[in-house]
Structures are given as structure tokens and as C-alpha cells.
Design a protein around this motif. Structure first.
Motif, PDB file in Angstrom:
ATOM      1  N   ARG A   1       0.834  -1.207   0.000  1.00 50.68           N
ATOM      2  CA  ARG A   1       0.000   0.000   0.000  1.00 50.68           C
ATOM      3  C   ARG A   1       0.869   1.258   0.000  1.00 50.68           C
ATOM      4  O   ARG A   1       0.648   2.183  -0.781  1.00 50.68           O
ATOM      5  CB  ARG A   1      -0.919   0.005   1.226  1.00 50.68           C
ATOM      6  CG  ARG A   1      -2.071  -0.993   1.159  1.00 50.68           C
ATOM      7  CD  ARG A   1      -2.844  -0.989   2.458  1.00 50.68           C
ATOM      8  NE  ARG A   1      -3.992  -1.868   2.422  1.00 50.68           N
ATOM      9  CZ  ARG A   1      -4.683  -2.237   3.483  1.00 50.68           C
ATOM     10  NH1 ARG A   1      -4.321  -1.789   4.686  1.00 50.68           N
ATOM     11  NH2 ARG A   1      -5.719  -3.030   3.370  1.00 50.68           N
ATOM     12  N   HIS A   2       1.850   1.288   0.883  1.00 50.57           N
ATOM     13  CA  HIS A   2       2.728   2.459   0.956  1.00 50.57           C
ATOM     14  C   HIS A   2       3.544   2.612  -0.325  1.00 50.57           C
ATOM     15  O   HIS A   2       3.775   3.735  -0.795  1.00 50.57           O
ATOM     16  CB  HIS A   2       3.659   2.337   2.161  1.00 50.57           C
ATOM     17  CG  HIS A   2       2.975   2.537   3.478  1.00 50.57           C
ATOM     18  ND1 HIS A   2       2.388   3.731   3.841  1.00 50.57           N
ATOM     19  CD2 HIS A   2       2.785   1.693   4.535  1.00 50.57           C
ATOM     20  CE1 HIS A   2       1.868   3.623   5.050  1.00 50.57           C
ATOM     21  NE2 HIS A   2       2.088   2.396   5.493  1.00 50.57           N
ATOM     22  N   LEU A   3       3.965   1.479  -0.896  1.00 54.22           N
ATOM     23  CA  LEU A   3       4.754   1.542  -2.127  1.00 54.22           C
ATOM     24  C   LEU A   3       3.899   2.010  -3.305  1.00 54.22           C
ATOM     25  O   LEU A   3       4.386   2.723  -4.188  1.00 54.22           O
ATOM     26  CB  LEU A   3       5.358   0.159  -2.411  1.00 54.22           C
ATOM     27  CG  LEU A   3       6.531   0.101  -3.409  1.00 54.22           C
ATOM     28  CD1 LEU A   3       7.634   1.070  -3.028  1.00 54.22           C
ATOM     29  CD2 LEU A   3       7.078  -1.322  -3.476  1.00 54.22           C
ATOM     30  N   LEU A   4       2.637   1.620  -3.308  1.00 54.39           N
ATOM     31  CA  LEU A   4       1.720   2.123  -4.356  1.00 54.39           C
ATOM     32  C   LEU A   4       1.589   3.642  -4.263  1.00 54.39           C
ATOM     33  O   LEU A   4       1.607   4.341  -5.287  1.00 54.39           O
ATOM     34  CB  LEU A   4       0.351   1.450  -4.211  1.00 54.39           C
ATOM     35  CG  LEU A   4      -0.693   1.760  -5.284  1.00 54.39           C
ATOM     36  CD1 LEU A   4      -1.632   0.568  -5.492  1.00 54.39           C
ATOM     37  CD2 LEU A   4      -1.536   2.993  -4.929  1.00 54.39           C
ATOM     38  N   VAL A   5       1.457   4.148  -3.053  1.00 51.29           N
ATOM     39  CA  VAL A   5       1.369   5.604  -2.863  1.00 51.29           C
ATOM     40  C   VAL A   5       2.639   6.284  -3.367  1.00 51.29           C
ATOM     41  O   VAL A   5       2.587   7.316  -4.046  1.00 51.29           O
ATOM     42  CB  VAL A   5       1.122   5.931  -1.372  1.00 51.29           C
ATOM     43  CG1 VAL A   5       1.177   7.438  -1.141  1.00 51.29           C
ATOM     44  CG2 VAL A   5      -0.227   5.381  -0.928  1.00 51.29           C
ATOM     45  N   ALA A   6       3.792   5.694  -3.053  1.00 52.40           N
ATOM     46  CA  ALA A   6       5.063   6.265  -3.505  1.00 52.40           C
ATOM     47  C   ALA A   6       5.174   6.218  -5.023  1.00 52.40           C
ATOM     48  O   ALA A   6       5.649   7.175  -5.662  1.00 52.40           O
ATOM     49  CB  ALA A   6       6.232   5.507  -2.864  1.00 52.40           C
ATOM     50  N   ALA A   7       4.738   5.100  -5.633  1.00 55.98           N
ATOM     51  CA  ALA A   7       4.784   4.974  -7.092  1.00 55.98           C
ATOM     52  C   ALA A   7       3.899   6.020  -7.755  1.00 55.98           C
ATOM     53  O   ALA A   7       4.269   6.621  -8.773  1.00 55.98           O
ATOM     54  CB  ALA A   7       4.352   3.565  -7.502  1.00 55.98           C
ATOM     55  N   ASP A   8       2.731   6.263  -7.175  1.00 57.75           N
ATOM     56  CA  ASP A   8       1.838   7.287  -7.719  1.00 57.75           C
ATOM     57  C   ASP A   8       2.448   8.679  -7.543  1.00 57.75           C
ATOM     58  O   ASP A   8       2.382   9.523  -8.447  1.00 57.75           O
ATOM     59  CB  ASP A   8       0.481   7.201  -7.005  1.00 57.75           C
ATOM     60  CG  ASP A   8      -0.567   8.094  -7.644  1.00 57.75           C
ATOM     61  OD1 ASP A   8      -0.602   8.177  -8.887  1.00 57.75           O
ATOM     62  OD2 ASP A   8      -1.357   8.713  -6.909  1.00 57.75           O
TER      63      ASP A   8
END
Length: 335
Positions: free
Chosen positions: A277-284
């Protein structure tokens, strides 16, 4: 009286020599255990590579091609060129990251099977590439990573007939080692050689290369080279707030290697889900679409009653349409 002359006899020869093209692609798959459980029949594609003027890729099925092969990992070769019929041989190998040596796991027999993308018959492979328990006990799984090497030989359509007027010598094939670009980039990150920017995240400091960051993320490109650059040029330093150091380490690993890092230090599936979840936010945040889709895919496979509401909210907030649809479908089926 003169003796009769013998008739002249002429002998000729010709040969039909198949024209082939050969290529090798090395597919490094990090996060082996993270990909387990995506479901029977689901697969991960390698990057596209070209052999003989056609586009190919490797399909990796962590949970098997079908229920019949659910105890094995399956590996297939896929023809991606549209409206094409191609005859090709292929070998599939596993490579040890420690020694660089590879072992042949599957070899197509000498006849050239046809790959036909016109009829959706465009992939072939090893459905029982290796039993999962054997693979996990083998030296080919290291640091939660496996390396699959695929050798493809394409039979080209033009097969000239050659008159054998002279003796010809075919030179020996020169074996070209697989690409080690990703390993070199990973070593570049670890060794800090040539690093020209310092990044501070949550009290931790990381050394990186501006050009690599800018090449992989348009947001970093704007921050480092744009007219409104938001970093301290005198100190060569970037401050990143609202991100955990572990998440940034995973992001940085992906920037340099195009793969997810091993996450064996995370205790359970809940911790891994939170990391995704946190990595998805960072990718976005850094406009890294491929990483974002990888996180979406992993979260889709890990939905449960406890997490689906939070995941749906995350999908709405970060415009993840496929993840949002999966959450809604899960809620319809199980609530």
C-alpha cells in the motif's frame, strides 16, 4: 582406326540451408515468495525481446499453468508480434546468481513448433518447469530471486537453395553471455560510486545518481533538472517527507533494478500488504506507472474481509481503477 571416346559425365550438387536467427533473454524475477499465491493460471510477463524480427516474452506462472500443475511453477515462451505465424525452438534454463552458471531445465525437441498469433495459439512452454518444493530447496532461489534464461531459435521464412560450387566453412557460434545490466545498476546503487545527490528520508540518508532518478521518474526529473527544481543544489540534497525509510528503500531498489526487493524481513502477510500500500502511494507520487500496477496486482491477490475497505479507499484516492473494481467485486461476492 581411332578408339571411341568415353562420354563426359558432369556431377552437380545443391543444398537447402535453413536460415535461422537466435537470441537469448534473461528474466530476473525478484520477490519469489511475494508472487506466490497470485492464483493458478495467472502469470507475470518479462520485458519484450526481439529474435528474428519478431517480438517475444517469457511468461512465469508462480502457481502453475492450470490446476493439473498447481504443485509446479510453469514457464512459457510467448510470441507477441500480431498476425504472425513463426516456427521456433526454445530452451529454458535456470541460472545461479552465485556462480553465473545455468542448467537446462526444458528443451523443445528438434522439430520447429509453430507459434500462431493469428489464432491465439501464440505460446508454448514447460507446464512442469520445476516442482515448487524442489525449486525452493535448490541453489537457484537466492535472496528470494530466481533467474530464468530463454534461448529462442527462429526459423526464418526465406530458405535459399545454394549451389555447392565451392567448399564453404561455417564459423562456430560465438556464445554471448547474458546481459548483466541490472546487476551492474544494483551494484552502482550499493557501492555509491559516482553518486551525486543525497536523499534524506525519516532520519536516514541515501546516496543516488541524479540522471538515474530523472530517467526513471518524471517527478524526479522535474525536481532535479526542471526550472522549479525543489532541492538544495549547494548541498546536493533532497528532503523527502511523509514517507517511511523502508518504503523509500524499496522504491529506490525498483528505480535501479526494475524489480521489487526481497521482503523476508516482514513478519506476515499483513505487513507485506501494508508495504504494498505504501509503495503504491510512492509509485503514484513519483509517476512510476509500472511499479504502481505491480503493487495493484499484488494487492488484488491479497484481498480479504479485513483489508478490502481500506484497499478500496486507497484505490479511489490514487486512481487505481483495476484495484477498485477488484475490491468492489470482492465485496459483492463475500459480504
Amino acid at each position: 582406326m581411332a578408339a571411341p571416346q568415353r562420354p563426359t559425365t558432369t556431377t552437380t550438387a545443391s543444398a537447402c540451408i535453413p536460415d535461422t536467427a537466435r537470441g537469448t533473454h534473461v528474466f530476473t524475477l525478484a520477490g519469489y515468495r511475494l508472487h506466490k499465491g497470485i492464483g493458478v493460471g495467472n502469470f507475470i510477463r518479462s520485458a519484450t525481446f526481439a529474435v528474428g524480427g519478431y517480438a517475444w516474452c517469457i511468461r512465469y506462472y508462480p502457481d502453475g499453468f492450470s490446476s493439473e500443475y498447481k504443485d509446479s511453477v510453469s514457464v512459457c515462451v510467448e510470441l507477441q508480434s500480431k498476425n504472425s505465424v513463426v516456427r521456433a525452438l526454445y530452451d529454458l534454463r535456470l541460472t545461479s546468481r552465485a556462480t553465473g552458471l545455468s542448467s537446462l531445465i526444458f528443451s523443445r525437441p528438434s522439430s520447429f513448433p509453430a507459434f500462431d498469433s493469428c489464432k491465439n495459439d501464440n505460446f508454448r512452454g514447460a507446464y512442469t518447469f520445476m516442482k515448487r518444493d524442489l525449486l525452493e530447496a535448490s541453489p537457484y532461489l537466492q535472496d528470494d530471486c530466481i533467474v530464468i534464461q530463454c534461448d529462442v531459435t527462429v526459423l526464418l521464412k526465406k530458405i535459399p537453395a545454394v549451389a555447392l560450387a565451392t567448399t564453404t566453412t561455417k564459423t562456430s557460434d560465438i556464445q554471448v553471455p547474458p546481459s548483466d545490466l541490472l546487476n551492474n545498476l544494483a551494484m552502482l546503487l550499493e557501492g555509491k560510486k559516482g553518486a551525486d545527490v543525497v536523499i534524506k528520508v525519516g532520519g536516514e540518508t541515501y546516496h543516488a545518481h541524479k540522471i538515474v532518478l530523472a530517467m526513471r521518474s518524471p517527478v524526479f526529473d522535474a525536481e532535479l533538472y526542471g526550472p522549479m527544481a525543489m532541492w538544495d543544489k549547494e548541498k546536493q540534497c533532497i528532503q523527502i517527507v511523509d514517507m517511511q525509510p523502508a518504503v523509500f528503500r524499496a522504491l529506490l531498489h525498483f528505480i535501479y533494478t526494475d524489480s521489487l526487493p526481497a521482503m523476508d524481513d516482514l513478519l506476515d502477510s499483513h505487513d507485506k500488504r501494508e508495504m504494498m500500500r505504501h509503495l503504491l502511494v510512492a509509485a503514484d507520487r513519483y509517476a512510476m506507472d509500472r511499479l504502481k500496477l505491480m503493487c495493484e496486482a499484488i494487492l488484488c491477490k491479497g484481498l480479504d474481509a479485513e483489508s478490502v475497505a481500506a484497499t478500496l479507499a486507497l484505490a479511489d484516492q490514487h486512481r487505481c481503477s483495476k484495484l477498485r473494481d477488484a475490491c468492489i467485486e470482492y465485496i459483492k461476492l463475500f459480504t
